[in-house]
Design an enzyme around this catalytic site. Structure first.
Site, PDB file in Angstrom:
ATOM      1  N   THR A 182      33.593  28.625  38.287  1.00  0.00           N
ATOM      2  CA  THR A 182      34.465  27.582  38.841  1.00  0.00           C
ATOM      3  C   THR A 182      34.278  26.340  37.983  1.00  0.00           C
ATOM      4  OG1 THR A 182      32.724  27.001  40.419  1.00  0.00           O
ATOM      5  CG2 THR A 182      34.489  28.426  41.219  1.00  0.00           C
ATOM      6  N   TYR A 197      38.789  31.285  28.643  1.00  0.00           N
ATOM      7  CA  TYR A 197      40.220  31.502  28.465  1.00  0.00           C
ATOM      8  C   TYR A 197      40.459  31.546  26.962  1.00  0.00           C
ATOM      9  CZ  TYR A 197      40.599  29.775  33.292  1.00  0.00           C
ATOM     10  OH  TYR A 197      40.460  29.596  34.639  1.00  0.00           O
ATOM     11  N   ARG A 214      50.151  25.376  42.356  1.00  0.00           N
ATOM     12  CA  ARG A 214      49.256  24.923  43.419  1.00  0.00           C
ATOM     13  C   ARG A 214      49.796  23.607  43.977  1.00  0.00           C
ATOM     14  NH1 ARG A 214      44.103  26.128  39.418  1.00  0.00           N
ATOM     15  NH2 ARG A 214      44.744  28.283  38.958  1.00  0.00           N
ATOM     16  N   LYS A 223      38.155  39.711  33.755  1.00  0.00           N
ATOM     17  CA  LYS A 223      38.253  39.227  35.132  1.00  0.00           C
ATOM     18  C   LYS A 223      39.722  38.993  35.474  1.00  0.00           C
ATOM     19  CE  LYS A 223      36.871  35.211  37.936  1.00  0.00           C
ATOM     20  NZ  LYS A 223      38.199  34.564  38.062  1.00  0.00           N
ATOM     21  N   SER A 245      39.767  40.680  40.729  1.00  0.00           N
ATOM     22  CA  SER A 245      39.936  39.271  41.096  1.00  0.00           C
ATOM     23  C   SER A 245      41.408  38.898  41.115  1.00  0.00           C
ATOM     24  CB  SER A 245      39.200  38.375  40.090  1.00  0.00           C
ATOM     25  OG  SER A 245      39.446  37.003  40.337  1.00  0.00           O
ATOM     26  N   HIS A 290      41.915  35.495  41.208  1.00  0.00           N
ATOM     27  CA  HIS A 290      41.686  34.083  40.898  1.00  0.00           C
ATOM     28  C   HIS A 290      41.583  33.242  42.174  1.00  0.00           C
ATOM     29  CE1 HIS A 290      41.625  31.810  37.012  1.00  0.00           C
ATOM     30  NE2 HIS A 290      41.664  30.781  37.829  1.00  0.00           N
ATOM     31  N   ASP A 315      35.411  39.548  43.199  1.00  0.00           N
ATOM     32  CA  ASP A 315      35.349  38.223  43.816  1.00  0.00           C
ATOM     33  C   ASP A 315      36.565  38.032  44.715  1.00  0.00           C
ATOM     34  OD1 ASP A 315      37.560  37.314  42.340  1.00  0.00           O
ATOM     35  OD2 ASP A 315      36.393  36.032  41.028  1.00  0.00           O
ATOM     36  N   GLY A 337      37.126  35.879  48.630  1.00  0.00           N
ATOM     37  CA  GLY A 337      37.052  36.007  50.078  1.00  0.00           C
ATOM     38  C   GLY A 337      35.698  36.318  50.664  1.00  0.00           C
TER      39      GLY A 337
END
EC number: 1.1.3.15
Length: 363
Positions: A79, A130, A165, A228, A250, A252, A283, A285
């Protein structure tokens, strides 16, 4: 801090501690946030099939990932921008990971430099990356990671563009200047409208990166490479064929394509096609030790924890992160005991019943 007994309570403390812009940045998802919420809810629809009269007087939660021993199958997910949550940033998180004997995956978008994180404590760390349009920048970062003692590269493959978002758009979320890229290019965006993070990603990320480019990444490093962002058997098979060293199932954290499936619901199809050839992690939740057990029963070697780590960091710094990990480990240990599983190897598919199995049994 002794009064805090679960991740949800840490989330509430983090909400109180953080400016709204930063809390929304960490906590938000894409568009309707269906996937964000479903990641958590899908775990709750999986039931246990506990076995009794098993000697569980001693519980061993330890395991190995890529040959590196950890105290429990609970790792720290990548993160970004930890200094938005706490002044010590990723160094506090790294120290907590070391104290808990687990692996931290450091984000490409970390606030602290990779070298600062590496020198903060002695522990196993992976670096998430990335691929930027300027491949030379990515190559430099990978070489720095090798020099700083990182043990693997985690390539995020689900961000050709940033998901929409809406909280970040409304809040005009800033994209801060990151120390890891000083002298290379500017990561800072302070938008007059929209999300600065989205503006930065559009400018920097390489949307042309494809499976054939895994060869390029392999050519610049001898470190193991995990991908990932896998959600389908088709892409899991492509990952194996590309020669990667591990897969992370994942979406994300529900921040990219809304209405993607919850990760726990697609874990089995990935595990089935991989057939044990490389590790499969998950990953998305995970909020309870029971969730860790469910993921392992469905075939994951370990889970990664993202938002709960940020909640602990924002609320109580290094000690908060340690507390989050220790709570999850304690819950997981109890779940193992009550399910009749003294070791990780004893956790099997027969210990859980999924929603689909329950529905079929009713027909």
């Amino acid at each position: 801090m002794d009064q805090i007994v679960n991740v949800d309570e840490f989330q509430e403390l983090a909400k109180q501690a953080l400016p709204k812009m930063y809390y929304d940045f960490y906590n938000g998802g894409a568009e309707d946030q269906h996937t964000l919420n479903e990641n958590v809810q899908a775990f709750r629809r999986i039931m246990f099939r506990p076995r009794v009269l098993v000697d569980v007087s001693k519980i061993d939660m330890s395991t190995k990932i890529l040959g590196y021993p950890i105290s429990a199958p609970i790792m720290i997910a990548p993160t970004g921008n930890h200094k938005l949550a706490h002044p010590e940033g990723e160094t506090a998180t790294a120290k907590a990971a070391a104290a808990c004997n687990t692996i931290m995956i450091v984000s490409y978008m970390s606030s602290c430099t990779f070298e600062e994180i590496a020198s903060s404590c002695n522990a196993v760390r992976f670096l998430q990356i990335y691929v930027y349009k300027r491949r030379d920048i990515t190559a430099q970062v990978v070489k720095r990671a090798e020099k700083a003692g990182f043990k693997a590269i985690v390539l995020t493959v689900d961000v050709p563009r940033l998901g929409r978002r809406e909280a970040d758009i409304k809040n005009k979320m800033i994209s801060p200047q990151l120390k890891n890229f000083e002298g290379l290019f500017s990561t800072e965006v302070r938008p007059s409208k929209g999300s600065g993070v989205q503006a930065f990603a559009s400018r920097a990320f390489d949307a042309s990166f494809s499976w054939k480019d895994i060869e390029w990444l392999r050519s610049i490093t001898e470190l193991p490479i995990l991908v990932k962002g896998i959600l389908t058997r088709e892409d899991a098979l492509k990952a194996v064929e590309a020669g990667v060293d591990g897969i992370i199932v994942s979406n994300h954290g529900g921040r990219q394509l809304d209405y993607s499936p919850a990760t726990i619901t697609v874990l089995e199809e990935v595990v089935q096609v991989v057939r044990g050839r490389i590790p499969v992690l998950l990953d998305g939740g995970v909020r309870r030790g029971t969730d860790v057990f469910k993921a392992l029963a469905l075939g994951a070697q370990a889970v990664l924890i993202g938002r709960p780590i940020i909640y602990g960091l924002a609320a109580k710094g290094e000690d908060g992160v340690k507390k989050v990990i220790d709570m999850l480990k304690n819950e997981f240990e109890i779940t193992m005991a009550l399910s009749g599983c003294p070791t990780i190897d004893d956790i099997t598919r027969n210990h859980v019943r999924t929603e689909n199995e329950r529905l079929h049994s009713m027909l």
